[in-house]
Write an enzyme that holds these catalytic residues in place. Sequence first.
Site, mmCIF file in Angstrom:
data_model
loop_
_atom_site.group_PDB
_atom_site.id
_atom_site.type_symbol
_atom_site.label_atom_id
_atom_site.label_comp_id
_atom_site.label_asym_id
_atom_site.label_seq_id
_atom_site.Cartn_x
_atom_site.Cartn_y
_atom_site.Cartn_z
ATOM 1 N N ASP A 9 0.849 -1.193 0.000
ATOM 2 C CA ASP A 9 0.000 0.000 0.000
ATOM 3 C C ASP A 9 0.885 1.244 0.000
ATOM 4 O O ASP A 9 1.719 1.419 0.895
ATOM 5 C CB ASP A 9 -0.894 -0.016 1.239
ATOM 6 C CG ASP A 9 -2.070 0.951 1.129
ATOM 7 O OD1 ASP A 9 -2.089 1.739 0.162
ATOM 8 O OD2 ASP A 9 -2.947 0.918 1.996
ATOM 9 N N ASP A 104 -3.404 2.654 -5.706
ATOM 10 C CA ASP A 104 -2.264 2.730 -4.796
ATOM 11 C C ASP A 104 -2.019 1.497 -3.937
ATOM 12 O O ASP A 104 -1.218 1.550 -2.999
ATOM 13 C CB ASP A 104 -2.427 3.941 -3.884
ATOM 14 C CG ASP A 104 -3.702 3.878 -3.046
ATOM 15 O OD1 ASP A 104 -4.588 3.082 -3.390
ATOM 16 O OD2 ASP A 104 -3.800 4.617 -2.056
ATOM 17 N N GLU A 105 -2.676 0.387 -4.223
ATOM 18 C CA GLU A 105 -2.435 -0.807 -3.428
ATOM 19 C C GLU A 105 -2.675 -2.049 -4.269
ATOM 20 O O GLU A 105 -3.376 -2.020 -5.283
ATOM 21 C CB GLU A 105 -3.311 -0.834 -2.170
ATOM 22 C CG GLU A 105 -4.796 -0.780 -2.455
ATOM 23 C CD GLU A 105 -5.632 -0.822 -1.179
ATOM 24 O OE1 GLU A 105 -5.324 -1.655 -0.298
ATOM 25 O OE2 GLU A 105 -6.582 -0.029 -1.068
#
Length: 397
Positions: A9, A104-105
């Site tokens: 993350d 984003d992860e």
Amino acid sequence: MARCIFHIDLDAFFVSVEQALNPKLKGKPVIVGGDPERRGVVASASYEARPFGIHAGMPLSKARRLCPQAIFLKANFTRYRKVSDRFMEILSDFSPHIEPLGLDEAYLDVTGCLKPYGSPQQLALAIKERIKKELDITASVGIATCKVVAKIASELCKPDGLLEIVPREEQAFLHPLPVAKLPGVGKKTERLLKEMGIKTIGELAALPLDTVTRRLGTTGAVLLNYARGIDNRQVELPGEAKSIGQQVTFARDTFDRNFLEVTLQNLCQELCQELRRQNKRAKCIAIRLRYADFKTITRQVTLREASNLTQVIIAAAQQLLSKALAQQEKPIRLIGVCVSGLIGEERQLPMFDAKVVKLVHVEQALDKIRKKYGTAAIKMGDSIYSENSKENANSKS
């Protein structure tokens, strides 16, 4: 062999991208979301801003009251998507088994990929180092035998952390934690569990299955397994999107028909560009309007032939808007457009339809220019009326 699952993350992603581009922002309270003088919400906040109580989804006006010294920036989703694409490329160098979760992860199944690194932690450190070196962004990594435990681990070690939960230690890790830490437990479910006297994950794990399902239905069975550290879901690429949408929330409620039409036109233009990027055409067009009293309506139409041509999508959307405005003469606070019924681009262009062939070639040329110089490099004629269509819109999804 036990599985080895990573959850990676990126920390405060939108803010971190801005700080990487402008190092002067590092170490300062930074909020991405827009102008606090206009209506909108926090999209991302730096860790320096969070001690003031600022979090994603909070109204920008409230964020400014809590932290008046914060630096407020407009979101640039084109920029974030490019960084996200590079992030996923880095992860794919370490394992082919990757499951992106937003920009984003991602989950990464590294089972069988550990030998060159010696241990899961060394592999995770190598990933973190690549991300920092190439993107100038920190990442937090949770390591476990299953997805749910890895995700909780990465959340608990933020920012720039690394936490490994070794096999057979899942329950010892999970059980002391508040039940709200469990993915899938939202405010409503948390309230129901508290009514049952359940405050920790361990207390949930100790309940009989029939007790949980009686109160929470089939979801309860899933949550009970998660609480016991059981999660057999595989790491796999998500299925193709069934729809694509764009919307904006205005700083001030408006019934300016020309402004609404131009805003919708701009949204359609961006949406069609994304359709062509994915080599997709859409069969169904829908618009969404939210009025000043928060009443929300959706209107849709089905095309005779699926399309990704901007003029075709705009024409359908504008027709829907005209009918909606005629039915309800009330100020509007949000407008959006969504396409669904997506199919592949493979088809034979109408052999004798020179107009369609010309439109396709024009769209392809415009896409190349926008890709090189940015989406604002070329606009349709009517868009000149509304340079403030984006200035008058604070949140976009």
